[in-house]
Scaffold this motif. Structure first.
Motif, PDB file in Angstrom:
ATOM      1  N   ARG B  25       0.833  -1.217   0.000  1.00 15.16           N
ATOM      2  CA  ARG B  25       0.000   0.000   0.000  1.00 15.16           C
ATOM      3  C   ARG B  25       0.863   1.260   0.000  1.00 15.16           C
ATOM      4  O   ARG B  25       0.586   2.231  -0.704  1.00 15.16           O
ATOM      5  N   ALA B  26       1.926   1.241   0.818  1.00 10.42           N
ATOM      6  CA  ALA B  26       2.790   2.424   0.917  1.00 10.42           C
ATOM      7  C   ALA B  26       3.450   2.723  -0.425  1.00 10.42           C
ATOM      8  O   ALA B  26       3.557   3.884  -0.830  1.00 10.42           O
ATOM      9  N   GLU B  28       2.288   1.905  -3.446  1.00 13.77           N
ATOM     10  CA  GLU B  28       1.276   2.412  -4.375  1.00 13.77           C
ATOM     11  C   GLU B  28       1.040   3.903  -4.167  1.00 13.77           C
ATOM     12  O   GLU B  28       0.923   4.680  -5.109  1.00 13.77           O
ATOM     13  N   ARG B  29       0.939   4.299  -2.908  1.00  9.30           N
ATOM     14  CA  ARG B  29       0.684   5.711  -2.619  1.00  9.30           C
ATOM     15  C   ARG B  29       1.896   6.563  -2.964  1.00  9.30           C
ATOM     16  O   ARG B  29       1.766   7.678  -3.459  1.00  9.30           O
ATOM     17  N   ARG B  32       2.040   7.322  -6.557  1.00  6.22           N
ATOM     18  CA  ARG B  32       1.097   8.381  -6.943  1.00  6.22           C
ATOM     19  C   ARG B  32       1.608   9.755  -6.519  1.00  6.22           C
ATOM     20  O   ARG B  32       1.533  10.718  -7.271  1.00  6.22           O
ATOM     21  N   ARG B  33       2.120   9.814  -5.301  1.00  7.34           N
ATOM     22  CA  ARG B  33       2.604  11.107  -4.821  1.00  7.34           C
ATOM     23  C   ARG B  33       3.808  11.571  -5.636  1.00  7.34           C
ATOM     24  O   ARG B  33       3.998  12.754  -5.859  1.00  7.34           O
TER      25      ARG B  33
END
Lengths: 640, 288
Positions: B25-26, B28-29, B32-33
């Protein structure tokens, strides 16, 4: 004196507990400020597990607002799971913050946000682990001020003995005001100690300090009166209302945890308050009036929040999100802006209204149309009139037909059981409604794979609502009605298999009822339950109804009150309610009239679009309804 | 998908308590960031094209974890390394980014699973607080002298007994406090346990089925020599890669992807100063 991190002692123990990452901190956008440079230090707690507490908007907003100020420091702490509690006790590790792993007892203010009363036993665990005496009366100048907020703080009486203070309503401005009072008092050398600080807070009129109020009782157990015990302490304590949400665009930098949490999205509150007037809804009563955030601020917050967090989903929060005066433009604007970026949009809490299908279609543009959720709350037309949920069955059928025609395959319907005046047939009507929904879906689509899920919660009468006088339905009756409903659905050959039923048994609602409408005497029950091992009462695997009933029976032995007295007993108009001295702005006479109207099945309109019906909030709180449309446009920001 | 990048990342300090799901999850984020143009799978629920080659267990630190990411546009690997690292929390650190299929292996289409085939073994370091070096050395000697050591563990297929000795390519005690290991050492020293005995084990263990994990080796050490550490061991994966028959160590599994010569190598486009497998990895302290 420098305050040491407990992390070196904690770290070797982490391999022994479940999901250790929840105790490690280091979330994106979290911060650690210098301890010695801070004049006022807050420990903020959400009294549930990290996975539930971290996404909480209230805590995140206060955390950011407080940390933005020079000389102010805020860190967060959450309830530790029982395995961690055991490890901490064994090794003498105190309740700690996840930011810098500082002991909670070292802070000036320990602020706890209660969304639900079922967190009360967790408060006691945290206090005990922190080394803070459980009862306010036993604390000294070296202990933090234990302060409660959140919706449950509108009746903090059951935990009054464990609190130093409570705050009602929106936290942004009052948290800063309290900070100033503490800062001044500390700068003056803490004159008069803890008592003086609490007196300064209480005399401001915006902070409730239970120890400065005496409660006396009648021989039959009812409250005789609640009166200030000190000069300078007001008779009534008022709630706080932030009047311009555009001035408070928080969270700007949402916390992004490494651990998995219940809400994995960036949420923007698009308005506060709700005047639909659903009589069971405490949130709708205590957060009045409606205050919208402008479409431009919403647009900026979504843009910044996504950039800061990397989240893939945006939730537009409020008590009834489709009621925002410019929701159509918000939805279209966001859908346009994020089309093709794999960013999904969600709109929780929508009403039964065909317009919402248009919104839902917009939000699911190009994506999956799995399920839509509506909350008729009552199964029969009569029931919905009683609770003032103004939606007809024909409305609902029209709405779900539109949904099915637009490619949605599953509809979820929320109901309550145990509502005032409810009869067996009102609950059985839920089955008829669900069958009609399936029939409409099959006709609209010509398909058989239409599904409808019925979710049912037990109704709990809440303070500051028209139902605050009502008798709570006993759990045997609730369970019997739910069983009958289940039989009616299961036995249906034509539709039974297309309808899912989810419900909980009625016992936990009775305990929630005790804690919701309880007075100070209930505190002893909470303490007894906690001492007997009660923890995480909101979790069915930890909750024990037997423990609560046994402790209540023990504590109330020889007293005129008992568990039934607090729950299934109807109150009269003249009875002094435990929260009457806490002012949510609602006129007591209006609430009583609305209660009588409920019993008669008389509905009341939403004051956003019809004349004021004098609930009392705006004039007494100096507030007013703030709604658009503003006519402005979502900023056409480009997407990276 | 236009470009595929292989990424070596590290899981350090307190971030070792992240689970594999947490990391995914980290990442993936962070992608995006950082504005990295990640490709998405088709279908009703598009997922970013990020795949992982194995993963160290929750609680185990690592200097050598690998993932592969598919992009819709070509990006400079050095930029991706810097941007992704900046977007990740400190302690999840990007060590190296190499484009797939531009190096020596670039001519042939890349077979699925080809990369994980390169990860033949792992090099581990285990720090045992409260265990003397002589006790550890004796246990290691007994372990290496044994022909086979059967341990029992609950695996996905239920309780299983298996030999752990055969998978151990090398096992030795390592002298003293590893240099630069501040993330663990500092916290422990602050707790006043620095003067307590402490043994360091280093080992190279082949990947096999069922997997022989560092805690299986510790179980083996307990069986052969009653070695029982009083506190949880600190386990770090130092490297993964193909076994080098000559040195007995591990080669860099990204080497086959690297271009022999690359323009602008001076801007950090190469292995970005990463520790070579087998060397003592420098572990950044995680800011407290």
């Amino acid at each position: 004196m420098p305050v040491q991190s407990i992390f070196p002692r904690l770290e070797p123990l982490l391999p022994r507990v479940q999901k250790p990452i929840q105790y490690v901190g280091g979330e994106l956008n979290s911060q650690v400020k210098d301890w010695d440079e801070a004049e006022v230090r807050w420990a903020l707690m959400y009294p549930d597990a990290y996975e539930v507490g971290l996404p909480n908007q209230g805590v995140q907003i206060l955390y950011e607002i407080l940390n933005e100020r020079d000389g102010v420091l805020a860190e967060r702490t959450y309830s530790v799971w029982p395995d961690m509690e055991a490890v901490m006790r064994e090794n003498g590790i105190p309740q700690f913050t996840v930011d810098a792993h500082r002991p909670v007892a070292a802070f000036d203010v320990f602020g706890v946000s209660f969304s639900t009363e079922l967190g009360y036993t967790n408060l006691l665990t945290a206090l005990d682990l922190a080394g803070i005496p459980l009862e306010s009366a036993d604390r000294t100048d070296e202990h933090p001020i234990v302060l409660a907020g959140g919706h449950a703080a509108f009746n903090p009486e059951p935990i009054a003995d464990f609190l130093d203070a409570a705050v009602l309503g929106d936290g942004e401005e009052i948290a800063l005001a309290i900070t100033e009072v503490v800062r001044e008092w500390k700068a003056e050398g803490s004159p008069g100690g803890r008592d003086e600080l609490l007196l300064r807070l209480a005399s401001s009129g915006g902070v409730y300090v239970p120890r400065f109020y005496d409660v006396s009782y009648l021989p039959d157990g009812r409250i005789q009166r609640v009166a200030p015990a000190r000069p300078g302490v007001p008779w009534r304590v008022e709630k706080h209302t932030v009047m311009d949400l555009d001035q408070w665009p928080y969270p700007k930098k949402p916390l992004v945890p490494l651990a998995e949490t219940v809400h994995e999205r960036f949420s923007v509150e698009i308005f506060r308050g709700c005047t639909r007037g659903c009589r069971f809804c405490q949130a709708g009563m205590i957060t009045r009036p409606v205050r919208e955030r402008s479409i431009t601020t919403i647009g900026e917050m979504v843009d910044q929040g996504l950039r800061e967090s990397g989240f893939q989903e945006v939730g537009l929060l409020s008590l009834s999100s489709a009621d925002h005066s410019e929701i159509g433009d918000v939805a279209k604007g966001l859908a346009d802006r994020y089309e093709g970026t794999n960013t999904s949009l969600s709109l929780p809490s929508t009403r039964v209204d065909a317009f919402n299908i248009t919104l839902a279609n917009e939000f699911s543009r190009g994506g999956r149309r799995s399920g839509l959720t509506f909350a008729p709350e009552g199964g029969s037309e009569r029931m919905r009139k009683v609770i003032n949920k103004m939606v007809t069955e024909d409305d609902l059928i029209r709405t779900v037909t539109t949904a099915y025609e637009n490619g949605w395959r599953q509809v979820k319907l929320y109901f309550m059981c145990g509502l005032p005046t409810e009869e067996d047939e009102d609950v059985l009507a839920i089955a008829d409604m669900a069958k009609r929904v399936i029939r409409a879906g099959r006709e609209a689509t010509g398909r058989r794979d239409i599904r409808c899920t019925v979710s049912i919660g037990g109704f709990v009468p809440k303070p500051h609502t028209p139902f605050q006088w009502a008798a709570q339905c006993d759990h045997e009756t609730v369970d019997r009605r739910l069983r009958a409903l289940k039989d009616a659905l299961r036995g249906d050959r034509e539709y039974g298999r297309a309808i899912g039923l989810r419900y909980h048994d009625g016992q936990p609602s009775i305990v929630e009822g005790l804690l919701s409408r309880g007075d100070r005497r209930v505190g002893r029950v909470i303490r007894a339950v906690w001492e007997d091992g009660g923890r995480f009462d909101g979790w069915s695997e930890h909750f024990s109804y037997e423990r609560w009933t046994a402790c209540a029976a023990e504590v109330f032995a020889g007293e005129p009150v008992d568990l039934d007295w607090y729950t299934v007993r109807e109150r009269e108009e003249v009875e002094v309610l435990p929260w009457d001295h806490l002012d949510a702005g609602l006129d007591r006479e209006w609430l009583w009239q609305d209660w009588r109207d409920a019993v008669d099945g008389t509905e009341v309109e939403d004051c956003r679009w019809t004349p004021c019906y004098d609930c009392g909030v705006c004039p007494t709180m100096g507030t007013e309804i703030q709604i658009g449309p503003t006519g402005r446009r979502l900023l056409p920001l480009s997407v990276v | 998908m236009i470009q595929r990048l292989r990424v070596r990342y590290a899981k350090r300090g307190r971030l070792r308590f992240t689970s594999h799901r947490d990391i995914s999850r980290a990442v993936e984020r962070a992608v995006r960031r950082a504005g990295i143009p990640v490709a998405f799978s088709a279908g009703f629920t598009p997922h970013p094209k990020i795949s992982y080659a194995g993963a160290a267990a929750t609680g185990v630190a690592s200097e050598a974890e690998y993932l592969e990411i598919g992009l819709t546009e070509t990006r400079d690997p050095a930029r991706v390394r810097a941007d992704l690292d900046a977007a990740l929390p400190s302690g999840l650190d990007i060590v190296d980014v190499v484009p797939v299929g531009t190096g020596r292996a670039g001519d042939a289409p890349v077979r699925p699973g080809a990369f994980t085939d390169r990860l033949q073994a792992s090099e581990w370091r285990i720090r045992l607080d409260g265990v003397s070096r002589s006790d550890a050395a004796a246990a290691v000697a007994a372990f290496m002298a044994a022909d086979d050591i059967e341990v029992e563990r609950l695996t996905k297929k239920g309780r299983r007994r298996f030999d752990v000795r055969a998978a151990v390519h090398a096992l030795e005690t390592s002298p003293g406090e590893p240099s630069g290991d501040r993330s663990h050492g500092q916290d422990r020293r602050a707790a006043g346990v620095a003067d307590a005995p402490c043994a360091i084990l280093r080992m190279v263990v082949r990947h096999c089925t069922p997997a022989v994990r560092p805690d299986d080796i510790l179980t083996g050490l307990r069986l052969v020599a009653d070695l029982a550490p009083p506190s949880p061991p600190l386990v770090t994966r130092l490297a993964q890669g193909p076994l080098d028959a000559d040195t007995g160590g591990l080669a860099d599994p990204l080497d086959p992807d690297r271009e022999p010569v690359r323009d602008g190598a001076g801007d950090g486009a190469g292995p970005a100063g990463d520790p070579r497998p087998g060397e003592a990895a420098s572990v950044d302290a995680v800011s407290a």
